[in-house]
Each structure stands twice: as structure tokens, then as C-alpha cells.
Design an enzyme around this catalytic site. Structure first.
Site, PDB file in Angstrom:
ATOM      1  N   ILE A   1       7.954  -2.191   2.259  1.00  0.00           N
ATOM      2  CA  ILE A   1       7.114  -3.382   2.139  1.00  0.00           C
ATOM      3  C   ILE A   1       7.806  -4.572   2.801  1.00  0.00           C
ATOM      4  O   ILE A   1       8.918  -4.956   2.406  1.00  0.00           O
ATOM      5  CB  ILE A   1       6.810  -3.713   0.658  1.00  0.00           C
ATOM      6  CG1 ILE A   1       6.233  -2.484  -0.051  1.00  0.00           C
ATOM      7  CG2 ILE A   1       5.882  -4.916   0.567  1.00  0.00           C
ATOM      8  CD1 ILE A   1       4.990  -1.908   0.597  1.00  0.00           C
TER       9      ILE A   1
ATOM     10  N   ARG B   1      21.586  -7.256  40.066  1.00  0.00           N
ATOM     11  CA  ARG B   1      22.578  -6.173  40.103  1.00  0.00           C
ATOM     12  C   ARG B   1      22.691  -5.585  41.518  1.00  0.00           C
ATOM     13  O   ARG B   1      21.702  -5.094  42.073  1.00  0.00           O
ATOM     14  CB  ARG B   1      22.178  -5.089  39.110  1.00  0.00           C
ATOM     15  CG  ARG B   1      23.060  -3.841  39.116  1.00  0.00           C
ATOM     16  CD  ARG B   1      24.452  -4.120  38.626  1.00  0.00           C
ATOM     17  NE  ARG B   1      25.162  -2.867  38.339  1.00  0.00           N
ATOM     18  CZ  ARG B   1      26.449  -2.788  38.087  1.00  0.00           C
ATOM     19  NH1 ARG B   1      27.178  -3.908  38.088  1.00  0.00           N
ATOM     20  NH2 ARG B   1      27.008  -1.647  37.822  1.00  0.00           N
TER      21      ARG B   1
ATOM     22  N   LEU C   1       0.833  -1.205   0.000  1.00  0.00           N
ATOM     23  CA  LEU C   1       0.000   0.000   0.000  1.00  0.00           C
ATOM     24  C   LEU C   1       0.867   1.255   0.000  1.00  0.00           C
ATOM     25  O   LEU C   1       0.656   2.161  -0.807  1.00  0.00           O
ATOM     26  CB  LEU C   1      -0.918   0.001   1.233  1.00  0.00           C
ATOM     27  CG  LEU C   1      -1.822   1.228   1.420  1.00  0.00           C
ATOM     28  CD1 LEU C   1      -2.869   1.306   0.306  1.00  0.00           C
ATOM     29  CD2 LEU C   1      -2.509   1.192   2.792  1.00  0.00           C
ATOM     30  N   THR C   2       1.862   1.313   0.869  1.00  0.00           N
ATOM     31  CA  THR C   2       2.674   2.516   1.075  1.00  0.00           C
ATOM     32  C   THR C   2       3.543   2.829  -0.132  1.00  0.00           C
ATOM     33  O   THR C   2       4.099   1.934  -0.772  1.00  0.00           O
ATOM     34  CB  THR C   2       3.569   2.337   2.312  1.00  0.00           C
ATOM     35  OG1 THR C   2       2.740   2.055   3.435  1.00  0.00           O
ATOM     36  CG2 THR C   2       4.389   3.575   2.592  1.00  0.00           C
TER      37      THR C   2
ATOM     38  N   GLU D   1       1.860   0.576  10.010  1.00  0.00           N
ATOM     39  CA  GLU D   1       0.413   0.367   9.909  1.00  0.00           C
ATOM     40  C   GLU D   1      -0.378   1.506  10.543  1.00  0.00           C
ATOM     41  O   GLU D   1      -1.387   1.317  11.205  1.00  0.00           O
ATOM     42  CB  GLU D   1       0.020  -1.002  10.492  1.00  0.00           C
ATOM     43  CG  GLU D   1       0.657  -2.134   9.712  1.00  0.00           C
ATOM     44  CD  GLU D   1       0.093  -3.498  10.039  1.00  0.00           C
ATOM     45  OE1 GLU D   1      -1.120  -3.603  10.301  1.00  0.00           O
ATOM     46  OE2 GLU D   1       0.875  -4.462  10.015  1.00  0.00           O
TER      47      GLU D   1
END
Length: 379
Positions: free
Chosen positions: A157, A268, A125-126, A363
Site C-alpha cells: 500500500i 561519449r 485493495l491488495t 495497478e
């Protein structure tokens, strides 16, 4: 409301932990350092049923729902977020689009191969100049008899080079017309269709991100998904499920960061006692655990709505927005708790810190999620 994991969810989580301890954890740093996309691993995930979690058993899938799907992504993301990202993109975007809008013939042809990962899926899509503004895409598909001729490019993609089949949205009408775009199923090897440059990324380096390029690519009309002109509308519905995927991915990273920080804070020693004994650290852990729990509730609420076939746009946007933002916060706090060691590759929080930022971008950015949420509230 039932907050207990189902038997299926527990089984999937344990299966992924056992598998990941042998097949993912030992190679995680090597894959990340070299930006290796471990394709054989995804074939193994296909054998486990994880590449077709949502695909019905009639098409060779696992036939599970979104609760199991969220659990699977979360567990994979704790092991390696890039692996979780690729699994999610394959399931929710490529396979999900075909499952939602494909014809019976298209489902029979592609879903069994996607479920087994004989075919790795991509979704396009992008574009370079139309990220969030997808309605102004420049990739065109002009009809020529029984074929459409595609020209243009997609970027960012997932599986752009290694994918065997891609669902691609191209413009068949006027620029800006939301009913002027169409979705196509295009297989690797189709003349005029190829993968392009692979991105050199900050994080998610075990997930392949690349261009898709179309140069007079001829696609038969039988490869149109649904109706001509409905590609953009379809994509928005696909992204409703995709946002749940990214929320789940965020949960996995956040859980991994919190678990690592908890362990380290108990081990720690400073000034004669574990650093978890100091409020400066213990209050960080309290905030991290509380925000993670809130993100889980939002994500599983969206998953439940999706399972029941109810309206999910608002819930998925909230889940994706909040889970991704708190995951960034938790990864940052985990690095802080580790101190100087958190800035080295000897511990996992450095990788979570780099990988997690993608969750606020992919997204639909956090800003886009806020637009969606506000629009839904103001209807």
C-alpha cells in the site's frame, strides 16, 4: 485530433521542471539510497496544486482534466519516478475514489484536505494472498449496529504508514462475491487501524510502500463510500483511471531514459567519434523514440476518453500495458548505451532501470491487462 500541448499543459510542465531542479534533483540519490519518503516535498506539491490536479475547484482542487494530469505525472517521473508514483496514487486512487463515489458530505470533509495535502491519501485493495485475485480478499468488515468491525491486512500500500486517510475495501459478504465487498474511508488514529511493515524495495524507493493492519477496527457507517456491497465494482472503475496514471508514469521514465541516452551518445567518444555516429547506437535511439511516441498516443487517447466521460476500460488497459512494457525496454536500452557507466549510480539511467519494473506490476500486471484487453475484444 490536436497533438499540441495546451497552454495549461505547458505551464504545468515548466512549473514542475523549475520546481524539481531545486527541490527534487539535488536530493534524488540521497532519498533513493536511504529509502527516504520525502513527506515535506508532498506538502510543497500540494501548495502547487499537484496533489489535487483532478479535484474540482469547488473542493479546493486545481480542477484540471486528465491531459494536464498525465503531463504532471510524466514530468515528475522524469525527475524521480518514486515521487511521480506517490503523487499519482494520492490523486487517482484515494482522492479519485472519494471523488467518484463519495457523498456530498464526504467530499466536503476530505477532498479539500487531500487537494492541499493536509491529508496524504492511501488506498487499500491488495492483500498478501490475493494480489490480482482481489475478489477473494480476506479482510472482513462485520456490521455491529451503526459500526463495521474490520479485521485483516492489506499489503503493498502506497503511504501505508504516512497516510492520513485511507480508502479501504473489505469483505462484507461471501468470499468471491463481487458484490460482497464495501469501501470505507478510515482516518489515521482510528482505534485498531495502523500501518505495518515498510517494504524494502528494488526501485521506487522514494515512494513509501507498507502494510495496513486492522484489529477490531470500528468504523462508523457514515464512512462507507457509496453503497454497501459495491466496493469491488467501484475499485474496478477507479483502476480504469489508475491505469492511465501508471501509463503516464511509464512515459516519464521512458522519456527520461531516452533523453539521458541521447545526451550521452553525443558526448561519449569511441574510435574518434561520438557513439551516436554508429548504427548500433543510432538504431537503438530510433526504436526508442518511435515506441515512446506510440505509447504517448495510447496514453493521451485514454486520457481524452476519460475527460469526455466515455468508456475507457479497453483504452486504459492498452495504454498501461504498452507504455509500461516499452518503458522497461527503453530503460534497458539506455543502460546498454551508457555501457559500464550505466551500471553505476553516477548516471540516472541506473535508477530508471530499477524504478520502471514496478510499472508492469502495479495497478494490474501486464498479464492482467492482456486479460482485460482480450475480454473486451471478445465481448
Amino acid at each position: 485530433m490536436n497533438f499540441q500541448l495546451t497552454e495549461n499543459q505547458s505551464m504545468i510542465a515548466q512549473m514542475i521542471r523549475d520546481f524539481g531542479a531545486k527541490e527534487i534533483a539535488p536530493f534524488r540519490k540521497e532519498w533513493d539510497d536511504n529509502q527516504t519518503f520525502p513527506l515535506p516535498l508532498f506538502k510543497q506539491l500540494g501548495e502547487l496544486g499537484l496533489m489535487g490536479v483532478l479535484i474540482p475547484t469547488a473542493y479546493g482542487g486545481s480542477g484540471f482534466g486528465y491531459m494536464e494530469y498525465v503531463t504532471a505525472i510524466t514530468e515528475l517521473a522524469k525527475l524521480d519516478p518514486g515521487v511521480g508514483l506517490s503523487m499519482a496514487a494520492h490523486n487517482s486512487l484515494c482522492s479519485g475514489h472519494i471523488m467518484l463515489f463519495g457523498s456530498d458530505d464526504q467530499k466536503q470533509q476530505y477532498l479539500p484536505k487531500l487537494a492541499s495535502c493536509e491529508f496524504l491519501g492511501a488506498w487499500g485493495l491488495t492483500e498478501p494472498n490475493t494480489g490480482s485475485d482481489a475478489a477473494n480478499m480476506k479482510t472482513t468488515a462485520k456490521q455491529d449496529g451503526d459500526y463495521f468491525i474490520l479485521n485483516g491486512a492489506k499489503n503493498f500500500i502506497t503511504h501505508g504508514v504516512s497516510g492520513d486517510v485511507a480508502v479501504v475495501i473489505a469483505r462484507t459478504g461471501e468470499v468471491g462475491d463481487k458484490h460482497g465487498m464495501t469501501a470505507f474511508i478510515i482516518e489515521k488514529g482510528t482505534a485498531g487501524f495502523r500501518g505495518g511493515r515498510k517494504e524494502d524495495k528494488l526501485g521506487m524507493r522514494t515512494s513509501e510502500t507498507a502494510e495496513l493492519i486492522f484489529e477490531d477496527c470500528r468504523v462508523h457507517k457514515s464512512q462507507v463510500l457509496g453503497e454497501v456491497g459495491e466496493g469491488f465494482v467501484q475499485s474496478m472503475k477507479v483502476l480504469d483511471g489508475g491505469r492511465i496514471s501508471i501509463a503516464a508514469l511509464s512515459l516519464g521514465i521512458a522519456e527520461g531514459a531516452l533523453e539521458a541516452a541521447l545526451r550521452y551518445s553525443k558526448e561519449r567518444q569511441q574510435f574518434g567519434k561520438p557513439i551516436s555516429a554508429y548504427q548500433g547506437v543510432s538504431f537503438k535511439l530510433a526504436d526508442m523514440a518511435t515506441k515512446l511516441e506510440a505509447a504517448k498516443l495510447l496514453t493521451f487517447k485514454a486520457a481524452d476518453l476519460k475527460n469526455r466521460g466515455e468508456y475507457v476500460t479497453l483504452a486504459s488497459a492498452k495504454a498501461k500495458y504498452y507504455a509500461s512494457e516499452i518503458a522497461v525496454e527503453l530503460a534497458n536500452e539506455a543502460v546498454q548505451i551508457f555501457g559500464g557507466y550505466g551500471f553505476t549510480k553516477d548516471y540516472p539511467v541506473e535508477k530508471y532501470y530499477r524504478d520502471v519494473k514496478l510499472c508492469t506490476i502495479g495497478e494490474g500486471t501486464s498479464e492482467i491487462q492482456k486479460i482485460v484487453i482480450a475480454r473486451e475484444l471478445l465481448k
